[in-house]
Motif scaffolding. Structure first.
Motif, PDB file in Angstrom:
ATOM      1  N   ASP A 175     129.287  54.597 -15.877  1.00 30.13           N
ATOM      2  CA  ASP A 175     128.967  55.253 -17.143  1.00 30.13           C
ATOM      3  C   ASP A 175     128.916  54.193 -18.238  1.00 30.13           C
ATOM      4  O   ASP A 175     128.980  52.994 -17.966  1.00 30.13           O
ATOM      5  CB  ASP A 175     129.986  56.355 -17.468  1.00 30.13           C
ATOM      6  CG  ASP A 175     131.413  55.821 -17.613  1.00 30.13           C
ATOM      7  OD1 ASP A 175     131.587  54.588 -17.755  1.00 30.13           O
ATOM      8  OD2 ASP A 175     132.356  56.628 -17.589  1.00 30.13           O
ATOM      9  N   ARG A 224     121.986  62.238 -16.729  1.00 31.79           N
ATOM     10  CA  ARG A 224     123.171  61.598 -17.312  1.00 31.79           C
ATOM     11  C   ARG A 224     123.540  62.302 -18.611  1.00 31.79           C
ATOM     12  O   ARG A 224     122.684  62.813 -19.331  1.00 31.79           O
ATOM     13  CB  ARG A 224     122.897  60.123 -17.625  1.00 31.79           C
ATOM     14  CG  ARG A 224     122.611  59.240 -16.412  1.00 31.79           C
ATOM     15  CD  ARG A 224     123.862  58.988 -15.594  1.00 31.79           C
ATOM     16  NE  ARG A 224     123.656  58.003 -14.558  1.00 31.79           N
ATOM     17  CZ  ARG A 224     124.244  56.817 -14.527  1.00 31.79           C
ATOM     18  NH1 ARG A 224     125.069  56.455 -15.503  1.00 31.79           N
ATOM     19  NH2 ARG A 224     124.029  55.987 -13.534  1.00 31.79           N
ATOM     20  N   ASN A 227     127.322  60.571 -14.799  1.00 31.44           N
ATOM     21  CA  ASN A 227     126.466  61.306 -13.876  1.00 31.44           C
ATOM     22  C   ASN A 227     127.220  62.547 -13.383  1.00 31.44           C
ATOM     23  O   ASN A 227     128.393  62.743 -13.721  1.00 31.44           O
ATOM     24  CB  ASN A 227     125.999  60.414 -12.718  1.00 31.44           C
ATOM     25  CG  ASN A 227     127.160  59.937 -11.837  1.00 31.44           C
ATOM     26  OD1 ASN A 227     128.165  60.626 -11.676  1.00 31.44           O
ATOM     27  ND2 ASN A 227     127.032  58.756 -11.265  1.00 31.44           N
TER      28      ASN A 227
END
Length: 598
Positions: A269, A234, A240
Motif C-alpha cells: 500500500d 485500490r 488492495n
C-alpha cells in the motif's frame, strides 16, 4: 476570522426573516391521523383554483416543504396515498426540503405495499431516477437501509434504467454488496440497470471492498465469477482487497482472496506495507497464521525501511504477537534481522519505550542484545539516551530498567548517573541536580517530621499512676515494640538522608552522584519503615475487634509489598554491577512490568 468549533451551536446566527410554509391545521391533522373521510373533508375545505392544470393552489406545504403525500407516506396511510395518487398524481413528483419524493420515504421505510402503490401511479415524471440532496434515488435508499425486497421491485420496474453513483460515490452494486444481497447483486450484473456501475472508478468504493466490509463470502464469490477486474482496485491509501480483509480481521475473506488471487499478498500500500505487515501491526495472530500457511514466503517481505513483520510487531508494542512469532521456528531468522537503519526488533521496542515487549524479547536466548545499529548503539545505549529523568515517561524508565536487569552492554561511554545519560537542556547541570536533591530532601523532611511526632503520640498513651507513671501502657505488646523500632528506623534514616543531601550543597557534581546513590535507598527504607509502623500502631488500637485487626494487617502487608516492588528497583538499579543486586530487584521489576501491561 475565527471559525466556531461547533458551527451548529454558535450563538451568533445570521439574521433571516424568511417565513416558513404552513399547512392547513385540519388537513395536517387529518393526514397524520389516517382517517380517509376526515382527509376528504379537509381537502374539500381547501380552496382549489380549477383554472390551473395541475391545480397548484391545492398544494398545501408543511414547514419542510412536505405535501400531504409526503406526510401520508411517512405515516404509512396506504388508503390516503392511493386516493392522492389517483386524484392528485402530480404530487408524486414533488420533493420536500431534503429533495425526497414520496417514493424515497417509502423505500427508506421498507414499506413494500407503499412502494408498489407509488410506482404504479399514472404520473411518470416523478420516476425512479429522481435524486434527493444526497444523490440517492429510491433504489439507493432501499439498499442503504437493507430492504432487499423493495430494492428488487424497484429494479424490476425498469431493468434498462441507468443509475449513477450517489454523492458519497456509492454505486448500486457497492450498496448491494455492502448489504450482502446476493440476489440483488446478480440482477445488477445480469441486466443493463447495473451497467453504469461496472468500471466505475470512484475512489474507495469498489464493490469488492463493500463485500469484504459486509463480511459476505457469497457476494465475494459472485463478484469473482462475474466481475474479476474489480479485484485489482485500490483504495485511496493504496490498499488492495486483501489489505482490507486483513485490517478488518475477516478470515474467510483472507482465505478466499489468497486462494483465488494470491498476488494480492505481494502488493504494497502507500505506506509500503504488504498485507502481512498490516496484520502484524494490528496484532491479528490468526490472520498471520493464515497468510503464512497459504504463502509461506511472505515472511521474507520487507516494508518501508527494510522492516520485516517482527520489526512491525515490535513497533506496534503488542507483546502477545511478538511472543507468538518468537515461538514460530520458521520466523527464527527474523529475530535479529536489521532494518535499513540497522535496528533489530529489540532496538525498535526500546526506541518506542515498550518495557513489557522488551522483557519478552530479552527473555529469548536467541535475541542478541550486543548488536549495534548504524549509529553504533546497543539497546542499552538507546534506552539511556531516551531516559533523561526530567523528560522520560514511566514506560521508558521501565524499559531502561528491564535492560539493566539482564546486564545489557553499552557500546558507548556515556556520562551518566545510574546508567542514565545526562544532557544539558534549558537548565544548567548544577540546577538540574539541585532540583533532584530538593525533591528527595523534601520527602526526607516530611518523613522525619511525621515519625518524630508519632514517637510522642504512641498508641495507647502513657500510664498516669505510680510506680509506672510515664511508661507506655502497651509496652509489653509485640506490635507496640514493632511500632517503636520501625518508627525509630524511619526517623533516623530520613534524618541521615537530609544530612547527606545538605552535605552535597557544599560539594561538587561528583559528590552529588555519590550522595544520591546513598540517599535514595535510605529514603526507601524510611518510607517502608514508616508504613510498617503505621500498620502496627493501627493494629494495636483495634486489636480487641479481631476481624478489623486482621483486615488492617492484611491490607497493610499488601501495600508494604507493593511499596517494596516499586522501591527496590528504584533504590538498587545501577548501584553496582554485582550480581546480587540483580537477584534483589529482578522479580519486583518483572511484577511491575506485568502490572503496567505495556
Amino acid at each position: 476570522m475565527s471559525v466556531p468549533k461547533y458551527p451548529g451551536l454558535s450563538e451568533e446566527v445570521e439574521e433571516s426573516y424568511e417565513t416558513a410554509d404552513t399547512m392547513d391545521p385540519k388537513l395536517y391533522r387529518a393526514t397524520t391521523g389516517g382517517d380517509i373521510l376526515e382527509f376528504v373533508r379537509a381537502m374539500e375545505h381547501v380552496t382549489v383554483d380549477r383554472h390551473h392544470d395541475p391545480p397548484a393552489t391545492c398544494v398545501q406545504l408543511g414547514p419542510q416543504k412536505t405535501t400531504v403525500l409526503h406526510i401520508a407516506t411517512s405515516f404509512g396511510h396506504h388508503e390516503i396515498v392511493k386516493l392522492i395518487c389517483k386524484d392528485l398524481t402530480f404530487l408524486v413528483a414533488d420533493k420536500n426540503a431534503r429533495g425526497d419524493t414520496a417514493l424515497h420515504i417509502a423505500a427508506r421505510a421498507g414499506d413494500l405495499l407503499m412502494v408498489q402503490i407509488l410506482i404504479h401511479s399514472e404520473y411518470k415524471e416523478g420516476g425512479l431516477g429522481e435524486k434527493n440532496e444526497k444523490g440517492n434515488t429510491a433504489l439507493h435508499e432501499a439498499l442503504i437501509f437493507s430492504h432487499e425486497e423493495v430494492a428488487r421491485i424497484l429494479i424490476e420496474k425498469n431493468l434498462n434504467m441507468e443509475y449513477s453513483h450517489n454523492k458519497a460515490g456509492k454505486s448500486l452494486l457497492y450498496l448491494a454488496a455492502e448489504a450482502g444481497f446476493v440476489t440483488i447483486a446478480k440482477l445488477l450484473l445480469e441486466n443493463p440497470v447495473g451497467n453504469y456501475n461496472v468500471g466505475g472508478k470512484t475512489e474507495n468504493k469498489s464493490p469488492v471492498f463493500a463485500a469484504i466490509l459486509g463480511r459476505n463470502i457469497d457476494v465475494l464469490n459472485l463478484l469473482w465469477e462475474r466481475y474479476q477486474s474489480s479485484f485489482q482496485s485500490r483504495s485511496g491509501n493504496g490498499k488492495n482487497p486483501l489489505h482490507v480483509a486483513v485490517c478488518t480481521e475477516y478470515k474467510d475473506g483472507v482465505n478466499f482472496l489468497l486462494s483465488k488471487h494470491h498476488y494480492l499478498a505481494y502488493q504494497k500500500d502507500k505506506r509500503g506495507f504488504f498485507p502481512i505487515h498490516s496484520a502484524s501491526q494490528k496484532g491479528f495472530i490468526d490472520i498471520i497464521k493464515l497468510i503464512l500457511q497459504n504463502r509461506p514466503d511472505t515472511r521474507e517481505l520487507l516494508a518501508t525501511r527494510g522492516q520485516n513483520i517482527l520489526h512491525i510487531a515490535a513497533r506496534s508494542g503488542n507483546y502477545k504477537i511478538v511472543d507468538f512469532m518468537l515461538k514460530m521456528p520458521e520466523l527464527e531468522k527474523l529475530i535479529n534481522e536489521k532494518d535499513a537503519d540497522g535496528n533489530t526488533p529489540l532496538h525498535l521496542a526500546t526506541i518506542c519505550g515498550y518495557p513489557k515487549l522488551v522483557h519478552t524479547l530479552i527473555r529469548d536466548e536467541r535475541v542478541i542484545i550486543e548488536l549495534v545499529n548504524n549509529n553504533y548503539q546497543t539497546v542499552l545505549d538507546i534506552a539511556a539516551e531516551h531516559i533523561e529523568p526530567e523528560m522520560a515517561s514511566f514506560q521508558k524508565q521501565l524499559t531502561w530498567m528491564a535492560l539493566r536487569v539482564i546486564r545489557a552492554p553499552q557500546a558507548r561511554q556515556t556520562k551518566n548517573f545510574s546508567g542514565i545519560s545526562f544532557r544539558v537542556g534549558n537548565q544548567t547541570e548544577k540546577e538540574r541536580w539541585n532540583d533532584k536533591i530538593n525533591v528527595i530532601l523534601l520527602m526526607a523532611t516530611v518523613v522525619a517530621t511525621v515519625t518524630f511526632t508519632a514517637g510522642f503520640t504512641i498508641p495507647g498513651g502513657y500510664n498516669n499512676t505510680n510506680p509506672e507513671q510515664g511508661i507506655a501502657t502497651m509496652l509489653e505488646k509485640v506490635k507496640f515494640q514493632e511500632f517503636v523500632i520501625c518508627d525509630i528506623l524511619a526517623m533516623y534514616s530520613s534524618i541521615i538522608v537530609a544530612v547527606i543531601l545538605l552535605w552535597t550543597q557544599l560539594g561538587d557534581t561528583n559528590s552529588k552522584h555519590v550522595a544520591l546513590k546513598l540517599a535514595v535507598p535510605l529514603l526507601g527504607i524510611a518510607l517502608a519503615m514508616m508504613s510498617i509502623a503505621f500498620m502496627a500502631g493501627v493494629y494495636l488500637v483495634v486489636s480487641k475487634l479481631s476481624w478489623l485487626a486482621n483486615v488492617v494487617l492484611f491490607m497493610g502487608t499488601i501495600y508494604v509489598i507493593a511499596l517494596a516492588v516499586l522501591l527496590i528497583p528504584l533504590c538498587f538499579i545501577g548501584l553496582s554491577n554485582c550480581r546480587v543486586y540483580y537477584y534483589i530487584y529482578y522479580y519486583p521489576l518483572v511484577l511491575v512490568l506485568y502490572i503496567v501491561g505495556t
